[in-house]
Design a protein around this motif. Structure first.
Motif, PDB file in Angstrom:
ATOM      1  N   PRO A  46       0.807  -1.228   0.000  1.00 40.77           N
ATOM      2  CA  PRO A  46       0.000   0.000   0.000  1.00 40.77           C
ATOM      3  C   PRO A  46       0.841   1.279   0.000  1.00 40.77           C
ATOM      4  O   PRO A  46       0.351   2.340  -0.378  1.00 40.77           O
ATOM      5  N   TYR A  47       2.097   1.166   0.415  1.00 49.35           N
ATOM      6  CA  TYR A  47       2.953   2.340   0.509  1.00 49.35           C
ATOM      7  C   TYR A  47       3.822   2.532  -0.731  1.00 49.35           C
ATOM      8  O   TYR A  47       4.651   3.435  -0.772  1.00 49.35           O
ATOM      9  N   GLY A  48       3.643   1.674  -1.723  1.00 47.15           N
ATOM     10  CA  GLY A  48       4.395   1.819  -2.965  1.00 47.15           C
ATOM     11  C   GLY A  48       5.810   1.303  -2.885  1.00 47.15           C
ATOM     12  O   GLY A  48       6.659   1.705  -3.693  1.00 47.15           O
ATOM     13  N   VAL A  49       6.097   0.415  -1.941  1.00 48.38           N
ATOM     14  CA  VAL A  49       7.442  -0.136  -1.766  1.00 48.38           C
ATOM     15  C   VAL A  49       7.411  -1.620  -2.106  1.00 48.38           C
ATOM     16  O   VAL A  49       6.538  -2.357  -1.630  1.00 48.38           O
ATOM     17  N   ASP A  50       8.363  -2.054  -2.906  1.00 44.80           N
ATOM     18  CA  ASP A  50       8.450  -3.457  -3.286  1.00 44.80           C
ATOM     19  C   ASP A  50       8.665  -4.335  -2.061  1.00 44.80           C
ATOM     20  O   ASP A  50       9.531  -4.061  -1.224  1.00 44.80           O
ATOM     21  N   THR A  51       7.879  -5.408  -1.959  1.00 47.42           N
ATOM     22  CA  THR A  51       7.939  -6.274  -0.780  1.00 47.42           C
ATOM     23  C   THR A  51       9.313  -6.902  -0.603  1.00 47.42           C
ATOM     24  O   THR A  51       9.839  -6.967   0.519  1.00 47.42           O
ATOM     25  N   THR A  52       9.908  -7.362  -1.693  1.00 46.75           N
ATOM     26  CA  THR A  52      11.230  -7.987  -1.599  1.00 46.75           C
ATOM     27  C   THR A  52      12.280  -6.992  -1.120  1.00 46.75           C
ATOM     28  O   THR A  52      13.111  -7.307  -0.258  1.00 46.75           O
ATOM     29  N   ALA A  53      12.225  -5.776  -1.655  1.00 52.60           N
ATOM     30  CA  ALA A  53      13.173  -4.739  -1.242  1.00 52.60           C
ATOM     31  C   ALA A  53      12.971  -4.374   0.227  1.00 52.60           C
ATOM     32  O   ALA A  53      13.941  -4.161   0.968  1.00 52.60           O
ATOM     33  N   TYR A  54      11.704  -4.312   0.654  1.00 56.77           N
ATOM     34  CA  TYR A  54      11.409  -3.976   2.049  1.00 56.77           C
ATOM     35  C   TYR A  54      11.948  -5.050   2.987  1.00 56.77           C
ATOM     36  O   TYR A  54      12.619  -4.746   3.979  1.00 56.77           O
ATOM     37  N   ASP A  55      11.676  -6.307   2.682  1.00 58.56           N
ATOM     38  CA  ASP A  55      12.147  -7.398   3.546  1.00 58.56           C
ATOM     39  C   ASP A  55      13.665  -7.430   3.615  1.00 58.56           C
ATOM     40  O   ASP A  55      14.249  -7.666   4.688  1.00 58.56           O
ATOM     41  N   ALA A  56      14.319  -7.189   2.485  1.00 61.36           N
ATOM     42  CA  ALA A  56      15.779  -7.172   2.470  1.00 61.36           C
ATOM     43  C   ALA A  56      16.316  -6.022   3.318  1.00 61.36           C
ATOM     44  O   ALA A  56      17.333  -6.173   4.015  1.00 61.36           O
ATOM     45  N   MET A  57      15.631  -4.870   3.285  1.00 59.12           N
ATOM     46  CA  MET A  57      16.074  -3.733   4.081  1.00 59.12           C
ATOM     47  C   MET A  57      15.904  -4.010   5.571  1.00 59.12           C
ATOM     48  O   MET A  57      16.790  -3.692   6.382  1.00 59.12           O
TER      49      MET A  57
END
Length: 262
Positions: A46-57
């Motif tokens: 919903p926030y426009g952030v890729d899930t894979t990139a978020y989890d990696a961060m």
């Protein structure tokens, strides 16, 4: 290659590295505010952030086997706020403190994580630091990034009516989907209780404001033990005129309206 950061007064047996490159990724900003102020398991889409990139961060920011990332905000008078992602084997914290090279000590603002402590900044102080025009030094220069980095330290019963709008614009500037930024800003700020919320005022002979919250390191003057001249310089740096803040935040609003990042 990561650049090492040396903080002599930060007495931790760890390797510190400059983390400002992380700020280029919207996944960092979503992870930062959710890890310190919200629910890190919230879905990122919903926030426009890729899930894979978020989890990696999230994994990088909490990895005890990696050097600890440090993000810095330089402001007036040669002061610098540091945010350190301190990761042990059993617990994770984000430490916030102010440093000046002539102090010989740190001014602790608080922590987020296993060892919660705060608040560490009033709204006026947060906005003052975020919009400081101090040149030189290392760290973040974008007012929106500076505001979001230090937002977890905010606690103030006397918030202006447009505070949520200011935070929403900062979120949008840092890559959060504009349609979701307003709701996220409201969630992060929560409901401020004017009757019992944290209040800020100087006491005694020290010009630096202290906090009424029993959980705040700032129940005593920040960087207690620095000289009177140093304390006055810090107090001045934390309370620049509102007109200067308004001018910079107006620039932020213009940048937001045109879809550009500074």
């Amino acid at each position: 290659m990561s650049i090492g950061v040396h903080i002599p007064e930060y007495l931790q047996d760890c390797e510190l590295v400059a983390g400002e490159d992380l700020a280029r990724d919207p996944a960092f900003w979503l992870a930062h505010v959710l890890l310190t102020m919200g629910d890190p398991d919230d879905p990122s889409e919903p926030y426009g952030v890729d899930t894979t990139a978020y989890d990696a961060m999230v994994d990088r920011l909490g990895d005890p086997d990696q050097p600890w990332p440090v993000l810095r905000v330089c402001f007036d008078g040669g002061h610098t706020v540091h945010a350190v992602y301190a990761n042990g084997e059993d617990e994770n914290n984000v430490d916030f403190f102010i440093r000046h090279p002539r102090w010989g000590r740190l001014g602790h603002l608080g922590q987020c994580g296993a060892d919660e402590a705060g608040p560490g900044l009033s709204w006026t102080e947060l906005l003052t630091i975020a919009t400081s025009t101090q040149e030189g030094g290392e760290g973040l220069t974008n007012p929106s990034e500076r505001l979001l980095l230090l937002l977890p330290m905010l606690g103030d019963a006397d918030m202006p009516g447009d505070a949520s709008d200011t935070v929403a614009r900062a979120l949008s500037q840092c890559g959060i989907r504009a349609e979701a930024a307003r709701d996220l800003a409201a969630t992060l700020l929560g409901e401020q209780d004017p009757a019992s919320g944290p209040r800020w005022a100087p006491t005694g002979d020290n010009p630096i404001a202290v906090c009424s919250s029993p959980y705040s390191p700032r129940q005593v003057p920040l960087a207690l033990g620095i000289s009177p001249d140093q304390a006055q310089a810090l107090a001045t740096a934390l309370s620049s005129p509102a007109s200067g803040q308004a001018e910079v935040m107006e620039h932020q609003r213009d940048e937001h309206s045109t879809g550009r990042r500074s």
